[in-house]
Design an enzyme around this catalytic site. Structure first.
Site, PDB file in Angstrom:
ATOM      1  N   ILE A   1      -0.612 -13.841   6.427  1.00 48.92           N
ATOM      2  CA  ILE A   1      -1.242 -13.667   7.740  1.00 48.92           C
ATOM      3  C   ILE A   1      -2.622 -13.050   7.568  1.00 48.92           C
ATOM      4  O   ILE A   1      -3.492 -13.223   8.399  1.00 48.92           O
ATOM      5  CB  ILE A   1      -0.398 -12.800   8.719  1.00 48.92           C
ATOM      6  CG1 ILE A   1      -0.186 -11.378   8.182  1.00 48.92           C
ATOM      7  CG2 ILE A   1       0.910 -13.451   9.073  1.00 48.92           C
ATOM      8  CD1 ILE A   1       0.236 -10.396   9.274  1.00 48.92           C
ATOM      9  N   ASP A   2      -2.813 -12.308   6.457  1.00 53.16           N
ATOM     10  CA  ASP A   2      -4.085 -11.583   6.260  1.00 53.16           C
ATOM     11  C   ASP A   2      -5.275 -12.514   6.012  1.00 53.16           C
ATOM     12  O   ASP A   2      -6.416 -12.102   6.182  1.00 53.16           O
ATOM     13  CB  ASP A   2      -3.961 -10.615   5.082  1.00 53.16           C
ATOM     14  CG  ASP A   2      -3.077  -9.416   5.389  1.00 53.16           C
ATOM     15  OD1 ASP A   2      -2.573  -9.333   6.524  1.00 53.16           O
ATOM     16  OD2 ASP A   2      -2.901  -8.567   4.495  1.00 53.16           O
TER      17      ASP A   2
ATOM     18  N   GLY B   1      -3.745  -6.081   8.235  1.00 51.29           N
ATOM     19  CA  GLY B   1      -4.869  -6.493   7.383  1.00 51.29           C
ATOM     20  C   GLY B   1      -5.095  -5.412   6.349  1.00 51.29           C
ATOM     21  O   GLY B   1      -5.682  -4.386   6.639  1.00 51.29           O
ATOM     22  N   ARG B   2      -4.541  -5.657   5.169  1.00 49.81           N
ATOM     23  CA  ARG B   2      -4.540  -4.621   4.141  1.00 49.81           C
ATOM     24  C   ARG B   2      -5.928  -4.415   3.513  1.00 49.81           C
ATOM     25  O   ARG B   2      -6.457  -3.314   3.503  1.00 49.81           O
ATOM     26  CB  ARG B   2      -3.550  -5.043   3.054  1.00 49.81           C
ATOM     27  CG  ARG B   2      -3.102  -3.936   2.158  1.00 49.81           C
ATOM     28  CD  ARG B   2      -2.428  -4.511   0.942  1.00 49.81           C
ATOM     29  NE  ARG B   2      -1.106  -5.049   1.192  1.00 49.81           N
ATOM     30  CZ  ARG B   2       0.013  -4.326   1.221  1.00 49.81           C
ATOM     31  NH1 ARG B   2      -0.060  -3.027   1.053  1.00 49.81           N
ATOM     32  NH2 ARG B   2       1.184  -4.899   1.399  1.00 49.81           N
TER      33      ARG B   2
HETATM   34  O1  F6P Z   1       0.413  -8.951   3.340  1.00 53.80           O
HETATM   35  C1  F6P Z   1       0.682  -9.149   4.668  1.00 53.80           C
HETATM   36  C2  F6P Z   1       1.026  -7.863   5.357  1.00 53.80           C
HETATM   37  O2  F6P Z   1       1.515  -8.204   6.630  1.00 53.80           O
HETATM   38  C3  F6P Z   1      -0.119  -6.859   5.468  1.00 53.80           C
HETATM   39  O3  F6P Z   1      -0.972  -7.135   6.526  1.00 53.80           O
HETATM   40  C4  F6P Z   1       0.632  -5.562   5.633  1.00 53.80           C
HETATM   41  O4  F6P Z   1      -0.118  -4.471   5.179  1.00 53.80           O
HETATM   42  C5  F6P Z   1       1.840  -5.762   4.793  1.00 53.80           C
HETATM   43  O5  F6P Z   1       2.058  -7.143   4.695  1.00 53.80           O
HETATM   44  C6  F6P Z   1       3.080  -5.087   5.324  1.00 53.80           C
HETATM   45  O6  F6P Z   1       4.086  -5.240   4.409  1.00 53.80           O
HETATM   46  P1  F6P Z   1       5.621  -4.898   4.658  1.00 53.80           P
HETATM   47  O7  F6P Z   1       6.186  -5.973   5.520  1.00 53.80           O
HETATM   48  O8  F6P Z   1       6.207  -4.911   3.299  1.00 53.80           O
HETATM   49  O9  F6P Z   1       5.661  -3.569   5.339  1.00 53.80           O
END
Ligand code: F6P
Length: 341
Positions: free
Chosen positions: A127-128, A171-172
């Site tokens: 999604i990012d 959005g990491r």
């Molecule tokens: O890499 C996609 C993402 O949705 C990032 O935007 C977010 O920081 C991360 O995954 C969250 O990960 P999790 O579902 O493991 O908490």
């Protein structure tokens, strides 16, 4: 000789994964190949956890979010034993090729294994939308539309109460969802990881809006956005790929805005809502195109490559290059957002 095609989905799930799985499976069957699913990403290869995939169990999944294969952030390279098991799985399950569907982490592992000579092709998703070598990944468009709708909704309640609304968006490393949803939803301030947050400037924008007679403001902030030299995280513990759990920037920012401006401020964290539910038509079509194109890469023995989108053409790119290069939001988008502050 039977051609056997393994399929896995790794990393965070996203809408459009089932469209890609369906395309790989239906396309394989059309070619007389035999698809086999590995459950929960690389863990499926390590543990030999498979699922039979056929015309029946991939029918009716196109519109469904998530992944019927399950996913995980398992990194086989964390232990020599796990990489060995991953390599052995190719022999054990008589795989002609493997289609790895994932983002930077999953495709990074795929690239390493392909470098060792294993027949792997990639399909990019996140999604990012921050993966290198492709203009878009599926999942992004759905997340943008969800975030945009939330911003639309926040407008009416913000307006009714004369409040500042801070909305924290996923959005990491890159602020693609925040930028697109912010532009589409008419956010007054867009803050992303690509540029440090200047709280004084944010407050100035809000105060100037009030001076112009606007009694509310919407601030869209990406979870990975930082104050100069200060990262806000939920917990410092890292996952198998070394990522911390982000979150909390919205709350800290809201407190600072309220203290500085005196305007009542609220925060909304969109979180996993952005990853759930039905994919948009764009993501379904992109997932489908990518799935079929991955089979073409296999036919051409382009192992170590992933399918990618350039303009509206599906082409291919080296997975190693894609996984190793972040696609950040370019400055012209930030300049565009400034017109609407
Ligand atoms: O890499 C996609 C993402 O949705 C990032 O935007 C977010 O920081 C991360 O995954 C969250 O990960 P999790 O579902 O493991 O908490």
């Amino acid at each position: 000789m039977t051609v056997r095609i393994g399929i896995l989905t790794g990393g965070g799930d996203c809408p459009g994964l089932n469209a890609a799985i369906r395309a790989v499976v239906k396309g394989s069957i059309k070619k007389g190949w035999q698809p086999v699913g590995f459950r929960y990403g690389w863990r499926g290869l390590i543990e030999g956890d498979t699922i039979e995939l056929n015309d029946l169990n991939v029918s009716g999944i196109l519109h469904r979010g998530g992944t019927i294969l399950g996913t995980s952030r398992t990194n086989p390279y964390r232990s020599e034993q796990d990489v060995a098991k991953t390599r052995q799985a190719f022999k054990k399950f008589k795989l002609t090729a493997l289609v790895a569907i994932g983002g930077e982490d999953t495709l990074g592992v795929a690239a390493k294994l392909a470098k060792e000579g294993l027949p792997i092709v990639g399909v990019p998703k996140t999604i990012d939308n921050d993966l290198g070598c492709t203009d878009f990944t599926f999942g992004f468009d759905t997340a943008v539309n969800i975030a945009m709708e939330c911003i639309d909704r926040l407008h009416t309640t913000a307006e009714s109460h004369n409040r500042v609304m801070v909305v924290e968006i996923m959005g990491r490393h890159a602020g693609w969802i925040t930028t697109y949803a912010g532009l589409a939803g008419g956010a007054d301030v867009v803050l992303i990881p690509e540029r440090p947050i200047d709280v004084d400037h944010v407050c100035e924008v809000i105060q100037q809006r009030h001076a112009r007679g606007k009694l509310f403001s919407i601030v869209a902030v990406a979870e990975g956005a930082k104050f100069l030299g200060e990262e806000i995280v939920v917990e410092k513990k890292v996952d198998q790929f070394g990522h911390v759990r982000l979150g909390g920037i919205g709350q800290v920012l809201a407190e600072r805005i309220e203290t500085k401006t005196g305007y009542e401020t609220r925060v909304t964290v969109l979180g996993h809502i952005q990853r759930g539910g039905s994919p948009t038509a764009f993501d379904r079509v992109l997932g489908t195109r990518f799935g079929i194109a991955a089979l073409k890469l296999i036919e051409q023995k382009q192992f170590g490559y992933m399918v990618s989108l350039k303009g509206n053409q599906v082409v291919s790119a080296r997975m190693e290059e894609a996984a190793g290069s972040l696609k950040l939001v370019p400055p012209d988008f930030l300049e565009l957002c400034k017109y609407f502050e």
